[in-house]
Design a protein around this motif. Structure first.
Motif, short mmCIF file in Angstrom:
data_model
loop_
_atom_site.label_atom_id
_atom_site.label_comp_id
_atom_site.label_asym_id
_atom_site.label_seq_id
_atom_site.Cartn_x
_atom_site.Cartn_y
_atom_site.Cartn_z
N LYS A 44 -2.12 -8.53 13.69
CA LYS A 44 -1.39 -8.94 12.47
C LYS A 44 -0.38 -7.88 12.04
O LYS A 44 0.79 -8.19 11.79
N THR A 45 -0.81 -6.63 11.96
CA THR A 45 0.11 -5.56 11.56
C THR A 45 1.22 -5.39 12.59
O THR A 45 2.39 -5.16 12.23
N THR A 46 0.88 -5.51 13.86
CA THR A 46 1.91 -5.38 14.90
C THR A 46 2.97 -6.47 14.75
O THR A 46 4.16 -6.23 15.00
N THR A 47 2.56 -7.66 14.33
CA THR A 47 3.54 -8.72 14.08
C THR A 47 4.52 -8.31 13.00
O THR A 47 5.75 -8.47 13.16
N LEU A 48 4.03 -7.75 11.90
CA LEU A 48 4.92 -7.28 10.84
C LEU A 48 5.80 -6.14 11.33
O LEU A 48 7.00 -6.09 11.01
N VAL A 82 14.71 -7.98 4.09
CA VAL A 82 13.28 -8.01 4.42
C VAL A 82 12.64 -6.72 3.93
O VAL A 82 13.11 -5.63 4.25
N SER A 83 11.58 -6.84 3.15
CA SER A 83 10.89 -5.66 2.65
C SER A 83 9.42 -5.73 3.04
O SER A 83 8.84 -6.82 3.15
N TRP A 84 8.81 -4.56 3.25
CA TRP A 84 7.45 -4.48 3.80
C TRP A 84 6.61 -3.53 2.96
O TRP A 84 7.03 -2.41 2.65
N VAL A 85 5.42 -3.99 2.58
CA VAL A 85 4.43 -3.13 1.93
C VAL A 85 3.34 -2.85 2.94
O VAL A 85 2.56 -3.74 3.29
N PRO A 86 3.26 -1.62 3.47
CA PRO A 86 2.30 -1.33 4.54
C PRO A 86 0.87 -1.34 4.05
O PRO A 86 0.59 -1.25 2.85
N GLU A 87 -0.03 -1.40 5.01
CA GLU A 87 -1.45 -1.51 4.72
C GLU A 87 -1.98 -0.33 3.91
O GLU A 87 -2.82 -0.50 3.03
N ASP A 88 -1.50 0.87 4.20
CA ASP A 88 -2.07 2.05 3.53
C ASP A 88 -1.21 2.52 2.35
O ASP A 88 -1.30 3.66 1.91
N ARG A 89 -0.33 1.65 1.87
CA ARG A 89 0.45 1.83 0.63
C ARG A 89 1.53 2.90 0.73
O ARG A 89 2.65 2.71 0.33
N ARG A 90 1.16 4.10 1.19
CA ARG A 90 2.12 5.17 1.47
C ARG A 90 2.97 5.55 0.28
O ARG A 90 4.17 5.76 0.39
N LEU A 158 3.57 -8.44 3.06
CA LEU A 158 2.46 -7.67 2.50
C LEU A 158 1.36 -7.54 3.54
O LEU A 158 0.87 -8.54 4.08
N ASP A 159 0.95 -6.30 3.82
CA ASP A 159 -0.06 -6.04 4.84
C ASP A 159 -1.36 -5.60 4.17
O ASP A 159 -1.46 -4.49 3.65
N GLU A 160 -2.33 -6.50 4.16
CA GLU A 160 -3.68 -6.23 3.61
C GLU A 160 -3.62 -5.67 2.18
O GLU A 160 -4.17 -4.59 1.90
N PRO A 161 -3.00 -6.39 1.24
CA PRO A 161 -2.89 -5.84 -0.12
C PRO A 161 -4.21 -5.69 -0.84
O PRO A 161 -4.29 -4.93 -1.81
N SER A 162 -5.26 -6.38 -0.39
CA SER A 162 -6.55 -6.29 -1.11
C SER A 162 -7.47 -5.22 -0.56
O SER A 162 -8.54 -4.98 -1.13
N GLU A 163 -7.07 -4.56 0.51
CA GLU A 163 -7.99 -3.64 1.19
C GLU A 163 -8.44 -2.51 0.27
O GLU A 163 -7.63 -1.81 -0.35
N LEU A 189 2.19 -13.01 4.16
CA LEU A 189 1.00 -12.29 3.71
C LEU A 189 0.03 -12.11 4.87
O LEU A 189 -0.48 -13.09 5.41
N VAL A 190 -0.22 -10.86 5.24
CA VAL A 190 -1.27 -10.53 6.20
C VAL A 190 -2.50 -10.10 5.41
O VAL A 190 -2.41 -9.22 4.55
N GLU A 191 -3.61 -10.75 5.68
CA GLU A 191 -4.79 -10.48 4.87
C GLU A 191 -6.04 -10.86 5.65
O GLU A 191 -6.15 -11.95 6.20
N GLN A 192 -7.01 -9.91 5.69
CA GLN A 192 -8.26 -10.20 6.38
C GLN A 192 -9.16 -11.10 5.54
O GLN A 192 -9.99 -11.84 6.09
N ASN A 193 -9.01 -11.05 4.23
CA ASN A 193 -9.75 -11.95 3.36
C ASN A 193 -9.08 -13.33 3.45
O ASN A 193 -8.24 -13.68 2.63
N ALA A 194 -9.49 -14.09 4.46
CA ALA A 194 -8.77 -15.33 4.79
C ALA A 194 -8.82 -16.35 3.66
O ALA A 194 -7.80 -16.98 3.35
#
Length: 235
Positions: A44-48, A82-90, A158-163, A189-194
């Motif tokens: 999923k992250t690789t797709t983004l 195109v804007s991206w919010v990474p998984e670890d917020r950074r 958005l990459d895993e915003p709920s993590e 939206l990429v999210e493991q909480n499907a």
């Protein structure tokens, strides 16, 4: 009828010798929330990252508003809308909230983006607070706010915003995602909480070991319990 704002067509992506994405194709219609769901390690992250040109595809095409994105730098992709919010917020932990947002703003603009504080009142209350001292939920809000300044994004990824967030804070973040979409921002939206992702999405793709194995309207996927159990581990 809405039209695709993003088209990913037959994309393969590698990390060095490792083949991660296989013939991935997806579309995001303007004004929609599209969920990309799957287990950890599905790609999923690789797709983004492929869309953002952080890990450029080795085969296939990415088109945004009829423009080919191959060969562009991530900065150029951002300026395309195109804007991206990474998984670890950074976020920058040793800078204040206001300084974090100012760094993300378009340096060509003279007016500071006070409108972002109107949208995120919690951040307005913490303008002078160091980002590293805020809660995980507040840092996630800051990461989203930062992605919205500068050139106004037509597509927010958005990459895993709920993590790592408490359930109540997750609800707050998802409310923000809904509000951004209602205000006209298209969201991937990429999210493991499907179940949570599908609850707010219009359309969904399921990724499994680097391949799209299912696509359908999000509500239909929620009702497909066999697919939810097989590919997403939802019982």
């Amino acid at each position: 009828m809405s039209r695709p704002i993003l088209k990913v067509d037959s994309v393969d992506t590698h990390y060095g010798p490792s083949h991660i994405l296989y013939d991935v194709s997806l579309e995001v219609n303007e004004g929609d929330v599209v969920a990309l769901v799957g287990r950890n390690g599905a790609g999923k992250t690789t797709t983004l990252r492929s869309i953002m040109s952080l890990t450029p595809p080795t085969n296939g095409t990415v088109r945004f508003r009829d423009s080919e994105m191959q060969g562009l730098t991530p900065h150029e992709v951002r300026r395309k809308g195109v804007s991206w919010v990474p998984e670890d917020r950074r976020v920058f932990p040793n800078l204040t909230v206001e300084e974090n947002i100012a760094l993300a703003a378009n340096v060509e603009e003279t007016k500071f983006h006070d409108d972002v504080f109107d949208r995120f009142p919690r951040l307005d209350e913490r303008r002078e607070q160091l980002a590293g001292t805020m809660s995980g939920g507040e840092q996630q809000m800051l990461a989203i706010a930062r992605a919205m300044v500068g050139p106004t994004p037509d597509l927010l990824m958005l990459d895993e915003p709920s993590e790592g967030l408490a359930p109540q804070i997750v609800d707050d973040v998802m409310d923000t995602v809904r509000e951004l979409n209602e205000d006209g921002t298209t969201i991937l939206l990429v999210e493991q909480n499907a179940e949570m992702a599908l609850d707010i999405a219009d359309y969904a793709y399921v990724l499994e070991t680097g391949r799209i194995v299912h696509e359908s309207p999000a509500a239909e996927l929620l009702a497909e319990r066999e697919i939810m159990e097989s590919y997403l581990g939802v019982h």
